[in-house]
Design a protein around this motif. Structure first.
Motif, PDB file in Angstrom:
ATOM      1  N   PHE A 196     -46.560 -22.859   0.988  1.00  0.00           N
ATOM      2  CA  PHE A 196     -47.374 -23.772   1.832  1.00  0.00           C
ATOM      3  C   PHE A 196     -47.381 -23.292   3.235  1.00  0.00           C
ATOM      4  O   PHE A 196     -48.742 -23.502   3.827  1.00  0.00           O
ATOM      5  CB  PHE A 196     -47.003 -25.066   1.455  1.00  0.00           C
ATOM      6  CG  PHE A 196     -47.659 -26.332   2.249  1.00  0.00           C
ATOM      7  CD1 PHE A 196     -48.558 -26.875   1.623  1.00  0.00           C
ATOM      8  CD2 PHE A 196     -47.271 -26.771   3.369  1.00  0.00           C
ATOM      9  CE1 PHE A 196     -49.278 -27.992   1.998  1.00  0.00           C
ATOM     10  CE2 PHE A 196     -47.913 -27.785   3.910  1.00  0.00           C
ATOM     11  CZ  PHE A 196     -48.891 -28.232   3.431  1.00  0.00           C
ATOM     12  N   LEU A 197     -46.081 -23.068   3.747  1.00  0.00           N
ATOM     13  CA  LEU A 197     -46.531 -22.933   5.153  1.00  0.00           C
ATOM     14  C   LEU A 197     -47.135 -21.803   5.835  1.00  0.00           C
ATOM     15  O   LEU A 197     -47.913 -21.704   6.687  1.00  0.00           O
ATOM     16  CB  LEU A 197     -44.910 -22.978   6.070  1.00  0.00           C
ATOM     17  CG  LEU A 197     -43.931 -24.301   5.717  1.00  0.00           C
ATOM     18  CD1 LEU A 197     -42.588 -23.850   6.004  1.00  0.00           C
ATOM     19  CD2 LEU A 197     -44.634 -25.351   6.424  1.00  0.00           C
ATOM     20  N   MET A 224     -37.200 -31.081  -0.627  1.00  0.00           N
ATOM     21  CA  MET A 224     -37.684 -29.887  -0.134  1.00  0.00           C
ATOM     22  C   MET A 224     -36.785 -29.186   0.911  1.00  0.00           C
ATOM     23  O   MET A 224     -36.280 -27.845   0.642  1.00  0.00           O
ATOM     24  CB  MET A 224     -39.001 -29.828   0.204  1.00  0.00           C
ATOM     25  CG  MET A 224     -40.267 -30.303  -0.658  1.00  0.00           C
ATOM     26  SD  MET A 224     -40.473 -29.190  -2.156  1.00  0.00           S
ATOM     27  CE  MET A 224     -39.410 -30.176  -3.447  1.00  0.00           C
ATOM     28  N   ILE A 225     -36.243 -29.937   1.724  1.00  0.00           N
ATOM     29  CA  ILE A 225     -35.190 -29.501   2.731  1.00  0.00           C
ATOM     30  C   ILE A 225     -34.198 -29.036   2.459  1.00  0.00           C
ATOM     31  O   ILE A 225     -33.437 -28.002   2.596  1.00  0.00           O
ATOM     32  CB  ILE A 225     -35.357 -30.577   3.739  1.00  0.00           C
ATOM     33  CG1 ILE A 225     -36.719 -30.619   4.651  1.00  0.00           C
ATOM     34  CG2 ILE A 225     -34.236 -30.291   4.747  1.00  0.00           C
ATOM     35  CD1 ILE A 225     -36.664 -31.619   5.870  1.00  0.00           C
ATOM     36  N   VAL A 226     -33.544 -29.893   1.428  1.00  0.00           N
ATOM     37  CA  VAL A 226     -32.208 -29.370   1.031  1.00  0.00           C
ATOM     38  C   VAL A 226     -32.408 -28.373  -0.051  1.00  0.00           C
ATOM     39  O   VAL A 226     -31.385 -27.443   0.074  1.00  0.00           O
ATOM     40  CB  VAL A 226     -31.700 -30.813   0.021  1.00  0.00           C
ATOM     41  CG1 VAL A 226     -30.479 -30.281  -0.938  1.00  0.00           C
ATOM     42  CG2 VAL A 226     -31.203 -31.789   1.027  1.00  0.00           C
ATOM     43  N   GLY A 227     -33.696 -28.174  -0.780  1.00  0.00           N
ATOM     44  CA  GLY A 227     -33.632 -26.997  -1.579  1.00  0.00           C
ATOM     45  C   GLY A 227     -33.754 -25.758  -0.776  1.00  0.00           C
ATOM     46  O   GLY A 227     -33.163 -24.690  -1.302  1.00  0.00           O
ATOM     47  N   ARG A 274     -36.810 -21.173  -6.359  1.00  0.00           N
ATOM     48  CA  ARG A 274     -38.141 -21.954  -6.803  1.00  0.00           C
ATOM     49  C   ARG A 274     -38.833 -22.809  -5.691  1.00  0.00           C
ATOM     50  O   ARG A 274     -39.934 -22.641  -5.138  1.00  0.00           O
ATOM     51  CB  ARG A 274     -37.995 -22.749  -7.946  1.00  0.00           C
ATOM     52  CG  ARG A 274     -39.586 -23.339  -8.590  1.00  0.00           C
ATOM     53  CD  ARG A 274     -39.217 -24.192  -9.538  1.00  0.00           C
ATOM     54  NE  ARG A 274     -38.406 -23.704 -10.808  1.00  0.00           N
ATOM     55  CZ  ARG A 274     -39.142 -23.284 -12.104  1.00  0.00           C
ATOM     56  NH1 ARG A 274     -40.618 -23.464 -11.986  1.00  0.00           N
ATOM     57  NH2 ARG A 274     -38.517 -22.695 -13.224  1.00  0.00           N
ATOM     58  N   ILE A 275     -37.834 -23.628  -4.998  1.00  0.00           N
ATOM     59  CA  ILE A 275     -38.424 -24.595  -3.925  1.00  0.00           C
ATOM     60  C   ILE A 275     -38.611 -23.837  -2.726  1.00  0.00           C
ATOM     61  O   ILE A 275     -39.765 -24.134  -2.064  1.00  0.00           O
ATOM     62  CB  ILE A 275     -37.261 -25.558  -3.784  1.00  0.00           C
ATOM     63  CG1 ILE A 275     -37.091 -26.613  -5.027  1.00  0.00           C
ATOM     64  CG2 ILE A 275     -37.673 -26.550  -2.390  1.00  0.00           C
ATOM     65  CD1 ILE A 275     -35.679 -27.504  -4.803  1.00  0.00           C
ATOM     66  N   THR A 276     -37.847 -22.832  -2.609  1.00  0.00           N
ATOM     67  CA  THR A 276     -38.300 -22.040  -1.267  1.00  0.00           C
ATOM     68  C   THR A 276     -39.539 -21.414  -1.164  1.00  0.00           C
ATOM     69  O   THR A 276     -40.255 -21.380  -0.281  1.00  0.00           O
ATOM     70  CB  THR A 276     -37.130 -21.053  -0.952  1.00  0.00           C
ATOM     71  OG1 THR A 276     -35.775 -21.614  -0.838  1.00  0.00           O
ATOM     72  CG2 THR A 276     -37.374 -20.135   0.069  1.00  0.00           C
ATOM     73  N   LYS A 277     -39.864 -20.758  -2.555  1.00  0.00           N
ATOM     74  CA  LYS A 277     -41.151 -20.124  -2.697  1.00  0.00           C
ATOM     75  C   LYS A 277     -42.067 -20.859  -2.474  1.00  0.00           C
ATOM     76  O   LYS A 277     -43.200 -20.679  -1.949  1.00  0.00           O
ATOM     77  CB  LYS A 277     -41.316 -19.447  -4.191  1.00  0.00           C
ATOM     78  CG  LYS A 277     -42.472 -19.036  -4.527  1.00  0.00           C
ATOM     79  CD  LYS A 277     -42.418 -18.779  -6.132  1.00  0.00           C
ATOM     80  CE  LYS A 277     -44.063 -18.092  -6.467  1.00  0.00           C
ATOM     81  NZ  LYS A 277     -44.210 -17.654  -7.787  1.00  0.00           N
TER      82      LYS A 277
END
Length: 579
Positions: free
Chosen positions: A411-412, A393-396, A403-406
């Motif tokens: 979530f946050l 998730m962090i690397v993405g 997609r990962i950032t979304k």
């Protein structure tokens, strides 16, 4: 007050044998820590002299949990060596099998291996079922969902069921825990929700297991992957098989969204102070090999669902591109002999067990100044790395993957949490939940893509190749991700036979001892600064170690190299089924 030397051995609710030794000060804060595996690994030696096309079936026996991912990495290593690119149908089937493994593994981990670090079962028996329904609804609403299997009658049945076990003195799976510890922070109603979902997850994970078997033939240890593609031709051609896979996937997806994510929101909020403080954060260096091919190029050139890369010092503004030639393994503090800092192509697996160190009060302590674990210490460009769902998730996010950032930012935002909470035990647990939701969503797309491709007449599942021409002297690697993190298999082939084979697995990266410079491994580093409420009940240490989802069986394996019989077992084929 003198410092205390804690020994937790074995760490339970994991795969394999793990020992943690921790030094705590007069305030019960961990000032030093050591992680040790107490089993020998020798699976690579079994593969020497084998036909490389058979390696996958043997390499998957590295572990009884993430079998399919070892199988696929081994197959890909040989495909890389042979220069073989698989067809689209094979790519999609492999993605679906691997994705099912991810969701299954994450659900089992959170509820059956990690939940009892957060949930106090004894307090759940004191909860008001009616209030628990209100509480469950509140947390499900955070992400716009209805609560999973939540009703006053359901919660009352759960309480009655467990109370009956307690009265009979048969706690079973809930026995031998640190019940009543001050390290637990959930309310009685929240504990009841967690307990109820724990029991729900026992049924859900069984269904997800069926999903993995649809294309794999069986689970664990699927049989349908071969060098060049897959063999499950009839399953791909049959619309009912794809529909069945999708039906189970919908159930798994529902559970992730209505139970798993809300429970992580709930736990994360109740432990927010620890997350904000960064407890369990550890190394701060994150690595991802990349995984799930999104096009039909060779895996090492394909665009990935999870992009590869390195993030250092928790700095999301900078990503370093991955170069597999910079991976080495150090054995300074591991029970092996030979040269250190070798690349896996040149790696060695020569046992050199030197035993434990001092013995005091009938306790044998690790010889931490010398060798103290059967796990080697991997390095990337001479630096220690953490791998796993959080790293992905962090690397993405750092790479700007849309997609990962979304999923991460949603979530946050829903939890009203700042980004820095990710760098903690809570964040590591949340990363796995975020990934589970994302994986369940995209697998729906892959199901439709596979069905459409077959409907359009493409039934290709295997790429033909001439073994005699491609297997004389060559080498290859298969590098992607397993549920627990970055996984690589490296193979050298000469005259059509394996002459060297090395696997560097997620728990090798995370559970490793100190390296030749004395730098801590990921487990060890993550424990520094952890405050233990009760030294006799080190719940907080377990919570952080479990957040990595240790799979020590992947990192170490035991064999008798001389072929000595280790045991005889009799199987009753007419007996009942046990889960």
């Amino acid at each position: 007050m003198a410092k205390k030397h804690l020994v937790i051995d074995p760490i339970t609710r994991i795969e394999g044998h793990l020992r943690i030794e921790a030094i705590i000060d007069e305030n019960n804060v961990v000032t030093d820590a050591y992680a040790s595996s107490t089993m020998f690994r020798g699976i690579e030696e079994i593969l020497r002299g084998r036909d490389p096309r058979d390696c996958g079936l043997l390499a998957m026996r590295i572990c009884g949990v993430c079998t399919g991912t070892h199988y696929q990495r081994s197959i890909e290593a040989v495909e890389h060596a042979f220069g073989v690119t698989i067809p689209k149908n094979a790519r999609l089937v492999r993605n679906l099998m691997q994705g099912a493994l991810y969701v299954h593994d994450h659900v089992v981990h959170f509820y059956h291996l990690h939940a009892l670090d957060w949930v106090d079962i004894t307090q759940a028996l004191k909860a008001d079922p009616k209030k628990a329904v209100i509480e469950a609804t509140k947390w499900a609403k955070v992400s716009g969902q209805l609560p999973f299997n939540a009703s006053e009658s359901v919660y009352k049945q759960v309480q009655d069921r467990v109370t009956k076990y307690v009265k009979q003195g048969r706690l079973g799976i809930f026995g031998n825990a640190y019940w009543g510890s001050k390290g637990f922070k959930l309310t009685p109603e929240q504990n009841l929700i967690g307990l109820s979902h724990y029991l729900d997850a026992l049924e859900i994970q069984r269904e997800i297991g069926k999903m993995m078997a649809i294309f794999g033939g069986k689970n664990p240890h699927p049989q349908s992957l071969v060098v060049g593609g897959v063999t499950c031709v009839q399953d791909i051609k049959n619309p009912a098989r794809i529909a069945k896979f999708k039906q189970i996937l919908k159930l798994a997806r529902k559970f992730c969204k209505e139970a798993y994510l809300p429970d992580v929101y709930m736990a994360g909020t109740m432990y927010a102070d620890e997350a904000l403080e960064g407890i369990g954060g550890g190394l701060g260096n994150y690595m991802c090999y990349g995984d799930f091919n999104l096009d039909d190029l060779p895996f090492y050139d394909s665009k990935k669902l999870f992009p590869s890369g390195i993030v250092k010092n928790r700095d999301l503004t900078k990503v370093y591109e991955l170069d597999q030639t910079k991976i080495t393994e150090d054995v300074t503090h591991a029970w092996y002999e030979g040269n250190t800092n070798l690349h896996p192509f040149d790696g060695e697996t020569k046992p050199n067990y030197t035993g434990f160190g001092k013995k005091e009060n009938n306790i044998a302590y690790l010889d931490t100044k010398n060798k103290y674990s059967w796990i080697k210490s991997p390095l990337y460009n001479d630096e220690r790395m953490e791998v796993g769902p959080l790293a992905r998730m962090i690397v993405g996010v750092a790479k700007g993957d849309e997609r990962i950032t979304k999923y991460v930012t949603t979530f946050l935002k829903n939890g009203n949490l700042p980004t820095k909470v990710l760098f903690s035990t809570v964040g590591r647990t949340a990363g796995r939940a975020i990934e589970s939701e994302m994986m369940a969503d995209i697998m729906m797309e892959w199901c439709d893509e596979l069905a459409a491709n077959v409907a359009n007449g493409d039934l290709s599942t295997w790429t033909e190749f001439d073994f005699d021409k491609v297997s004389v002297d060559t080498q290859g690697y298969g590098m992607a991700e397993a549920p627990r993190g970055s996984l690589g298999h490296w193979v050298k082939i000469k005259d059509g036979k394996v002459v060297n084979y090395q696997a560097v697995v997620p728990s090798t990266w995370n559970a490793a001892p100190r390296d030749y410079k004395g730098r801590l491994g990921a487990y060890e580093s993550s424990l520094i600064g952890t405050k233990v409420a009760n030294a006799d009940q080190p719940l907080e240490i377990l919570r952080t170690v479990h957040s990595f989802d240790p799979c020590i069986a992947c990192a170490v394996h035991i064999i008798d190299a001389k072929g000595k019989e280790l045991g005889v077992y009799k199987i009753d084929p007419t007996g009942g089924c046990c889960a």
